[in-house]
Every structure is written in C-alpha cells, then in structure tokens.
Design a protein around this motif. Structure first.
Motif, PDB file in Angstrom:
ATOM      1  N   ASP A  52       0.510  -1.106  -0.378  1.00  0.00           N
ATOM      2  CA  ASP A  52       0.220   0.078   0.291  1.00  0.00           C
ATOM      3  C   ASP A  52       0.636   1.274  -0.337  1.00  0.00           C
ATOM      4  O   ASP A  52       0.673   2.295  -0.377  1.00  0.00           O
ATOM      5  CB  ASP A  52      -1.279  -0.024   1.317  1.00  0.00           C
ATOM      6  CG  ASP A  52      -1.888  -0.634   1.340  1.00  0.00           C
ATOM      7  OD1 ASP A  52      -2.121  -1.125  -0.190  1.00  0.00           O
ATOM      8  OD2 ASP A  52      -2.323  -1.141   2.110  1.00  0.00           O
ATOM      9  N   ASP A  53       2.075   1.631   0.593  1.00  0.00           N
ATOM     10  CA  ASP A  53       2.696   2.365   0.567  1.00  0.00           C
ATOM     11  C   ASP A  53       3.421   2.472  -0.070  1.00  0.00           C
ATOM     12  O   ASP A  53       3.418   3.771  -1.235  1.00  0.00           O
ATOM     13  CB  ASP A  53       4.506   2.206   1.914  1.00  0.00           C
ATOM     14  CG  ASP A  53       3.512   2.635   3.045  1.00  0.00           C
ATOM     15  OD1 ASP A  53       2.248   2.697   3.592  1.00  0.00           O
ATOM     16  OD2 ASP A  53       3.904   1.719   4.358  1.00  0.00           O
ATOM     17  N   THR A  54       4.017   1.892  -0.620  1.00  0.00           N
ATOM     18  CA  THR A  54       4.077   1.094  -2.489  1.00  0.00           C
ATOM     19  C   THR A  54       3.403   2.138  -3.751  1.00  0.00           C
ATOM     20  O   THR A  54       3.501   3.290  -4.323  1.00  0.00           O
ATOM     21  CB  THR A  54       4.632   0.060  -3.244  1.00  0.00           C
ATOM     22  OG1 THR A  54       6.057  -0.288  -2.258  1.00  0.00           O
ATOM     23  CG2 THR A  54       5.979  -0.320  -4.228  1.00  0.00           C
ATOM     24  N   ASP A  55       1.978   1.810  -3.638  1.00  0.00           N
ATOM     25  CA  ASP A  55       1.607   1.945  -4.369  1.00  0.00           C
ATOM     26  C   ASP A  55       1.069   3.369  -4.486  1.00  0.00           C
ATOM     27  O   ASP A  55       0.660   4.568  -4.993  1.00  0.00           O
ATOM     28  CB  ASP A  55       0.326   1.594  -4.342  1.00  0.00           C
ATOM     29  CG  ASP A  55       0.157  -0.469  -3.991  1.00  0.00           C
ATOM     30  OD1 ASP A  55       0.825  -0.013  -5.399  1.00  0.00           O
ATOM     31  OD2 ASP A  55      -0.741  -1.014  -4.355  1.00  0.00           O
ATOM     32  N   LYS A  56       1.309   4.254  -2.626  1.00  0.00           N
ATOM     33  CA  LYS A  56       0.837   5.578  -2.722  1.00  0.00           C
ATOM     34  C   LYS A  56       1.977   6.582  -2.968  1.00  0.00           C
ATOM     35  O   LYS A  56       2.052   7.101  -3.667  1.00  0.00           O
ATOM     36  CB  LYS A  56       0.738   6.272  -1.022  1.00  0.00           C
ATOM     37  CG  LYS A  56      -0.870   5.417  -0.958  1.00  0.00           C
ATOM     38  CD  LYS A  56      -0.285   6.281   0.866  1.00  0.00           C
ATOM     39  CE  LYS A  56      -2.257   5.072   1.518  1.00  0.00           C
ATOM     40  NZ  LYS A  56      -2.062   5.175   3.088  1.00  0.00           N
ATOM     41  N   ARG A  57       2.810   5.802  -2.764  1.00  0.00           N
ATOM     42  CA  ARG A  57       4.697   6.673  -3.501  1.00  0.00           C
ATOM     43  C   ARG A  57       4.357   6.381  -5.481  1.00  0.00           C
ATOM     44  O   ARG A  57       5.426   7.888  -5.342  1.00  0.00           O
ATOM     45  CB  ARG A  57       5.533   5.927  -2.794  1.00  0.00           C
ATOM     46  CG  ARG A  57       5.992   6.230  -1.895  1.00  0.00           C
ATOM     47  CD  ARG A  57       6.965   5.337  -1.044  1.00  0.00           C
ATOM     48  NE  ARG A  57       8.460   5.756  -1.424  1.00  0.00           N
ATOM     49  CZ  ARG A  57       9.916   5.533  -1.809  1.00  0.00           C
ATOM     50  NH1 ARG A  57       9.466   4.071  -1.771  1.00  0.00           N
ATOM     51  NH2 ARG A  57      10.725   6.211  -2.464  1.00  0.00           N
ATOM     52  N   LEU A  58       4.072   5.229  -5.599  1.00  0.00           N
ATOM     53  CA  LEU A  58       3.593   5.523  -7.019  1.00  0.00           C
ATOM     54  C   LEU A  58       3.265   6.686  -8.116  1.00  0.00           C
ATOM     55  O   LEU A  58       3.886   7.099  -8.953  1.00  0.00           O
ATOM     56  CB  LEU A  58       3.743   3.969  -7.677  1.00  0.00           C
ATOM     57  CG  LEU A  58       4.105   3.529  -9.093  1.00  0.00           C
ATOM     58  CD1 LEU A  58       5.155   3.542  -9.435  1.00  0.00           C
ATOM     59  CD2 LEU A  58       3.183   2.156  -9.292  1.00  0.00           C
ATOM     60  N   ASP A  59       0.955   6.434  -7.097  1.00  0.00           N
ATOM     61  CA  ASP A  59       0.941   7.483  -7.596  1.00  0.00           C
ATOM     62  C   ASP A  59       0.989   8.679  -7.915  1.00  0.00           C
ATOM     63  O   ASP A  59       1.195   9.358  -8.481  1.00  0.00           O
ATOM     64  CB  ASP A  59      -0.688   6.955  -6.637  1.00  0.00           C
ATOM     65  CG  ASP A  59      -1.295   5.496  -7.009  1.00  0.00           C
ATOM     66  OD1 ASP A  59      -0.782   5.303  -8.096  1.00  0.00           O
ATOM     67  OD2 ASP A  59      -2.131   5.597  -6.571  1.00  0.00           O
ATOM     68  N   ASN A  60       2.396   8.878  -6.129  1.00  0.00           N
ATOM     69  CA  ASN A  60       2.217  10.522  -6.238  1.00  0.00           C
ATOM     70  C   ASN A  60       3.281  10.754  -7.177  1.00  0.00           C
ATOM     71  O   ASN A  60       3.945  11.794  -8.258  1.00  0.00           O
ATOM     72  CB  ASN A  60       3.114  10.414  -4.977  1.00  0.00           C
ATOM     73  CG  ASN A  60       3.515  11.928  -4.392  1.00  0.00           C
ATOM     74  OD1 ASN A  60       2.533  13.046  -5.355  1.00  0.00           O
ATOM     75  ND2 ASN A  60       4.309  11.963  -3.885  1.00  0.00           N
ATOM     76  N   HIS A  61       4.494   9.867  -7.367  1.00  0.00           N
ATOM     77  CA  HIS A  61       5.442   9.953  -8.910  1.00  0.00           C
ATOM     78  C   HIS A  61       5.052   9.782  -9.579  1.00  0.00           C
ATOM     79  O   HIS A  61       5.185  10.747 -10.806  1.00  0.00           O
ATOM     80  CB  HIS A  61       6.483   9.246  -8.408  1.00  0.00           C
ATOM     81  CG  HIS A  61       7.417   8.672  -9.340  1.00  0.00           C
ATOM     82  ND1 HIS A  61       8.388   9.937  -9.178  1.00  0.00           N
ATOM     83  CD2 HIS A  61       7.950   7.956 -10.268  1.00  0.00           C
ATOM     84  CE1 HIS A  61       9.086   9.597 -10.614  1.00  0.00           C
ATOM     85  NE2 HIS A  61       8.901   8.599 -11.140  1.00  0.00           N
TER      86      HIS A  61
END
Length: 73
Positions: A52-61
């Motif tokens: 979930d944390d990785t998905d959030k960072r990827l969306d932000n990127h």
C-alpha cells in the motif's frame, strides 16, 4: 486365572498409553501449526502494508511526472 487378569490389565494399560502418546503428539503438532499460521498472517499483513505504501508513492510519482510533462509542453 490371575495371569489372565494381569495380562488383560497390562493390555488395557498399554492401549491407554499408546493412545495418550498419539494424542500428545497430535496436540503438539497442532500447536506448532497454529503458531506458524499466526506468523504467516503477520507477515502477509506487513507485506500488504508495504505494498500500500509503495502504491501511494508510485501514484505520487506519476502525478509529478504528469505535472513535469505539462510544464515542458
């Protein structure tokens, strides 16, 4: 007559001991399996949290990339 009684009691005692041994081994195995399953559940929960944390960072990127592309054009 006394030998027959003695042998009957010895047979019953050995039967009870053998069933008890199997029961103890089974209980121990079940306890180990339960603790292993609990550990796996915790590991899966941690992996899901990390995903979930990785998905959030990827969306932000991705949002930042879109903003940069808009600035260039």
């Amino acid at each position: 007559m006394t030998w027959e009684i003695f042998l009957g009691i010895a047979a019953l005692a050995s039967f009870v001991i053998s069933i008890g041994t199997v029961g103890v081994k089974l209980t121990t195995a079940i306890a180990k399996l339960e603790s292993a399953i609990d550990g796996l559940e915790k590991s899966v929960a941690n992996l899901n949290k990390g995903a979930d944390d990785t998905d959030k960072r990827l969306d932000n990127h991705e949002i930042r990339i879109v903003k940069l592309e808009d600035k260039v054009e």
